[in-house]
Design a protein around this motif. Sequence first.
Motif, PDB file in Angstrom:
ATOM      1  N   GLY A  25      16.779 -85.269 -15.255  1.00  0.00           N
ATOM      2  CA  GLY A  25      16.557 -84.759 -13.905  1.00  0.00           C
ATOM      3  C   GLY A  25      15.077 -84.600 -13.604  1.00  0.00           C
ATOM      4  O   GLY A  25      14.614 -84.950 -12.518  1.00  0.00           O
ATOM      5  N   HIS A  26      14.314 -84.115 -14.573  1.00  0.00           N
ATOM      6  CA  HIS A  26      12.876 -83.935 -14.371  1.00  0.00           C
ATOM      7  C   HIS A  26      12.142 -85.273 -14.313  1.00  0.00           C
ATOM      8  O   HIS A  26      11.168 -85.410 -13.576  1.00  0.00           O
ATOM      9  CB  HIS A  26      12.300 -83.054 -15.479  1.00  0.00           C
ATOM     10  CG  HIS A  26      12.534 -81.600 -15.267  1.00  0.00           C
ATOM     11  ND1 HIS A  26      13.768 -81.013 -15.427  1.00  0.00           N
ATOM     12  CD2 HIS A  26      11.690 -80.604 -14.878  1.00  0.00           C
ATOM     13  CE1 HIS A  26      13.679 -79.724 -15.165  1.00  0.00           C
ATOM     14  NE2 HIS A  26      12.431 -79.449 -14.819  1.00  0.00           N
ATOM     15  N   LEU A  27      12.608 -86.248 -15.087  1.00  0.00           N
ATOM     16  CA  LEU A  27      11.989 -87.575 -15.023  1.00  0.00           C
ATOM     17  C   LEU A  27      12.231 -88.216 -13.657  1.00  0.00           C
ATOM     18  O   LEU A  27      11.322 -88.834 -13.080  1.00  0.00           O
ATOM     19  CB  LEU A  27      12.556 -88.469 -16.128  1.00  0.00           C
ATOM     20  CG  LEU A  27      12.072 -88.178 -17.549  1.00  0.00           C
ATOM     21  CD1 LEU A  27      12.847 -89.030 -18.551  1.00  0.00           C
ATOM     22  CD2 LEU A  27      10.579 -88.429 -17.686  1.00  0.00           C
ATOM     23  N   ILE A  28      13.437 -88.088 -13.143  1.00  0.00           N
ATOM     24  CA  ILE A  28      13.745 -88.647 -11.827  1.00  0.00           C
ATOM     25  C   ILE A  28      12.912 -87.957 -10.750  1.00  0.00           C
ATOM     26  O   ILE A  28      12.340 -88.602  -9.856  1.00  0.00           O
ATOM     27  CB  ILE A  28      15.252 -88.516 -11.526  1.00  0.00           C
ATOM     28  CG1 ILE A  28      16.063 -89.384 -12.493  1.00  0.00           C
ATOM     29  CG2 ILE A  28      15.555 -88.925 -10.082  1.00  0.00           C
ATOM     30  CD1 ILE A  28      17.557 -89.182 -12.399  1.00  0.00           C
ATOM     31  N   LEU A  29      12.807 -86.635 -10.843  1.00  0.00           N
ATOM     32  CA  LEU A  29      12.019 -85.882  -9.876  1.00  0.00           C
ATOM     33  C   LEU A  29      10.547 -86.266  -9.960  1.00  0.00           C
ATOM     34  O   LEU A  29       9.885 -86.479  -8.932  1.00  0.00           O
ATOM     35  CB  LEU A  29      12.185 -84.381 -10.134  1.00  0.00           C
ATOM     36  CG  LEU A  29      11.363 -83.437  -9.250  1.00  0.00           C
ATOM     37  CD1 LEU A  29      11.700 -83.657  -7.782  1.00  0.00           C
ATOM     38  CD2 LEU A  29      11.602 -81.983  -9.649  1.00  0.00           C
ATOM     39  N   THR A  30      10.019 -86.393 -11.181  1.00  0.00           N
ATOM     40  CA  THR A  30       8.619 -86.769 -11.355  1.00  0.00           C
ATOM     41  C   THR A  30       8.358 -88.178 -10.834  1.00  0.00           C
ATOM     42  O   THR A  30       7.313 -88.440 -10.212  1.00  0.00           O
ATOM     43  CB  THR A  30       8.229 -86.689 -12.848  1.00  0.00           C
ATOM     44  OG1 THR A  30       8.507 -85.372 -13.352  1.00  0.00           O
ATOM     45  CG2 THR A  30       6.748 -86.994 -13.038  1.00  0.00           C
ATOM     46  N   ALA A  31       9.296 -89.086 -11.083  1.00  0.00           N
ATOM     47  CA  ALA A  31       9.153 -90.456 -10.575  1.00  0.00           C
ATOM     48  C   ALA A  31       9.092 -90.451  -9.047  1.00  0.00           C
ATOM     49  O   ALA A  31       8.323 -91.206  -8.440  1.00  0.00           O
ATOM     50  CB  ALA A  31      10.309 -91.321 -11.062  1.00  0.00           C
ATOM     51  N   HIS A  32       9.893 -89.585  -8.423  1.00  0.00           N
ATOM     52  CA  HIS A  32       9.842 -89.436  -6.960  1.00  0.00           C
ATOM     53  C   HIS A  32       8.437 -89.020  -6.532  1.00  0.00           C
ATOM     54  O   HIS A  32       7.847 -89.605  -5.615  1.00  0.00           O
ATOM     55  CB  HIS A  32      10.837 -88.364  -6.507  1.00  0.00           C
ATOM     56  CG  HIS A  32      12.200 -88.887  -6.191  1.00  0.00           C
ATOM     57  ND1 HIS A  32      12.430 -89.918  -5.310  1.00  0.00           N
ATOM     58  CD2 HIS A  32      13.422 -88.498  -6.641  1.00  0.00           C
ATOM     59  CE1 HIS A  32      13.726 -90.148  -5.220  1.00  0.00           C
ATOM     60  NE2 HIS A  32      14.357 -89.302  -6.022  1.00  0.00           N
ATOM     61  N   LEU A  33       7.912 -87.996  -7.189  1.00  0.00           N
ATOM     62  CA  LEU A  33       6.606 -87.452  -6.801  1.00  0.00           C
ATOM     63  C   LEU A  33       5.480 -88.453  -7.024  1.00  0.00           C
ATOM     64  O   LEU A  33       4.493 -88.460  -6.287  1.00  0.00           O
ATOM     65  CB  LEU A  33       6.328 -86.173  -7.599  1.00  0.00           C
ATOM     66  CG  LEU A  33       7.280 -84.996  -7.326  1.00  0.00           C
ATOM     67  CD1 LEU A  33       6.996 -83.843  -8.288  1.00  0.00           C
ATOM     68  CD2 LEU A  33       7.146 -84.526  -5.877  1.00  0.00           C
ATOM     69  N   LEU A  34       5.629 -89.316  -8.036  1.00  0.00           N
ATOM     70  CA  LEU A  34       4.605 -90.319  -8.324  1.00  0.00           C
ATOM     71  C   LEU A  34       4.794 -91.603  -7.522  1.00  0.00           C
ATOM     72  O   LEU A  34       3.969 -92.520  -7.602  1.00  0.00           O
ATOM     73  CB  LEU A  34       4.616 -90.662  -9.825  1.00  0.00           C
ATOM     74  CG  LEU A  34       4.224 -89.536 -10.787  1.00  0.00           C
ATOM     75  CD1 LEU A  34       4.384 -89.985 -12.235  1.00  0.00           C
ATOM     76  CD2 LEU A  34       2.795 -89.072 -10.526  1.00  0.00           C
ATOM     77  N   GLY A  35       5.892 -91.674  -6.781  1.00  0.00           N
ATOM     78  CA  GLY A  35       6.151 -92.868  -5.974  1.00  0.00           C
ATOM     79  C   GLY A  35       6.592 -94.066  -6.784  1.00  0.00           C
ATOM     80  O   GLY A  35       6.375 -95.216  -6.379  1.00  0.00           O
ATOM     81  N   ILE A  36       7.231 -93.833  -7.920  1.00  0.00           N
ATOM     82  CA  ILE A  36       7.705 -94.930  -8.779  1.00  0.00           C
ATOM     83  C   ILE A  36       9.095 -95.342  -8.329  1.00  0.00           C
ATOM     84  O   ILE A  36       9.999 -94.507  -8.261  1.00  0.00           O
ATOM     85  CB  ILE A  36       7.749 -94.483 -10.257  1.00  0.00           C
ATOM     86  CG1 ILE A  36       6.359 -94.039 -10.714  1.00  0.00           C
ATOM     87  CG2 ILE A  36       8.274 -95.599 -11.148  1.00  0.00           C
ATOM     88  CD1 ILE A  36       6.352 -93.398 -12.095  1.00  0.00           C
ATOM     89  N   PRO A  37       9.309 -96.612  -7.993  1.00  0.00           N
ATOM     90  CA  PRO A  37      10.642 -97.062  -7.559  1.00  0.00           C
ATOM     91  C   PRO A  37      11.646 -96.963  -8.702  1.00  0.00           C
ATOM     92  O   PRO A  37      11.298 -97.193  -9.868  1.00  0.00           O
ATOM     93  CB  PRO A  37      10.416 -98.515  -7.153  1.00  0.00           C
ATOM     94  CG  PRO A  37       9.209 -98.944  -7.941  1.00  0.00           C
ATOM     95  CD  PRO A  37       8.342 -97.725  -8.042  1.00  0.00           C
ATOM     96  N   HIS A  38      12.894 -96.608  -8.378  1.00  0.00           N
ATOM     97  CA  HIS A  38      13.912 -96.455  -9.423  1.00  0.00           C
ATOM     98  C   HIS A  38      14.655 -97.769  -9.580  1.00  0.00           C
ATOM     99  O   HIS A  38      15.743 -97.975  -9.049  1.00  0.00           O
ATOM    100  CB  HIS A  38      14.863 -95.309  -9.066  1.00  0.00           C
ATOM    101  CG  HIS A  38      15.208 -94.465 -10.242  1.00  0.00           C
ATOM    102  ND1 HIS A  38      14.346 -93.522 -10.756  1.00  0.00           N
ATOM    103  CD2 HIS A  38      16.302 -94.441 -11.051  1.00  0.00           C
ATOM    104  CE1 HIS A  38      14.900 -92.943 -11.801  1.00  0.00           C
ATOM    105  NE2 HIS A  38      16.080 -93.475 -12.001  1.00  0.00           N
ATOM    106  N   ASN A  39      14.064 -98.683 -10.350  1.00  0.00           N
ATOM    107  CA  ASN A  39      14.663 -99.989 -10.588  1.00  0.00           C
ATOM    108  C   ASN A  39      15.222-100.068 -12.007  1.00  0.00           C
ATOM    109  O   ASN A  39      15.270 -99.068 -12.726  1.00  0.00           O
ATOM    110  CB  ASN A  39      13.632-101.101 -10.345  1.00  0.00           C
ATOM    111  CG  ASN A  39      12.340-100.853 -11.118  1.00  0.00           C
ATOM    112  OD1 ASN A  39      12.362-100.312 -12.224  1.00  0.00           O
ATOM    113  ND2 ASN A  39      11.208-101.240 -10.539  1.00  0.00           N
ATOM    114  N   THR A  40      15.630-101.257 -12.423  1.00  0.00           N
ATOM    115  CA  THR A  40      16.235-101.427 -13.752  1.00  0.00           C
ATOM    116  C   THR A  40      15.294-101.013 -14.868  1.00  0.00           C
ATOM    117  O   THR A  40      15.687-100.334 -15.818  1.00  0.00           O
ATOM    118  CB  THR A  40      16.660-102.898 -13.950  1.00  0.00           C
ATOM    119  OG1 THR A  40      17.599-103.254 -12.934  1.00  0.00           O
ATOM    120  CG2 THR A  40      17.310-103.079 -15.318  1.00  0.00           C
TER     121      THR A  40
END
Length: 256
Positions: A25-40
């Motif tokens: 959950g924290h990795l997904i949230l951090t990826a959101h904040l860093l603008g990293i697309p959630h791809n494969t």
Amino acid sequence: MEISQAFILGVVEGLTEFLPVSSTGHLILTAHLLGIPHNTFTKSFEISIQLGSILAVVFLYWRRFLTDLELWKRIGVAFLPTGILGFSFYKFIKGYLIGNDVVVVIALVLGGVFLLFADRVCERFCYLGDARELSYKRAFAIGLFQSLAMVPGVSRSASTIIGGMLMGLNRKASAEFSFLLAVPTMLIATGYDLFKSHGEFQSQDWQVLSVGFITAFVFALISVKALLAFLSKHSFLPFGIYRIVIGLAYAYFFLL
């Protein structure tokens, strides 16, 4: 993903993998904040760097892994539910659950509530000080709790700790069993994901993955020691409250 972003995600993974707050959950949230697309690749990255955290446990507990056969028997029994269900639902989990913000929010909040409940139960009924005292039936039950962590946001650590306390382990023993059970669980999960996904990686992806892996290992060493020191004097109450707060904040910023 840039090297600097991989480092940040590695720090987050290492600090949260063994805390009952959901590293995914924290990795997904951090990826959101860093603008990293959630791809494969991002999904595989989030799964794979957990191996760095797991190797920190191997480093800290290598003597027990080499000498404690009774503990290994209980770890093996506890691993069975997750192993069977993980292989069976791998495509569904990676395709529909990982990266699903609604699922993460619900799991964070409900997990916090259940952690608060289990912590209160522990004060009255947790009498076992070592996982070797568990019956095989209770070890299997803890494995069933761990399988809930296939849902992102639940937290593998939280689910096994809650299961351990409900099965009679005290806070510290439950946390340690959660650490040790993570080793076969995450080794197999990471290995299987890399086997299925490695053909999609490019050369620069392996560099990014290496940075995240090493960073997660270093910060997991710090996290494990800090958690055990904390539990020698305190309860899981702050973690339960934190999960609820971070889950509601997640919903406010990314769902509303």
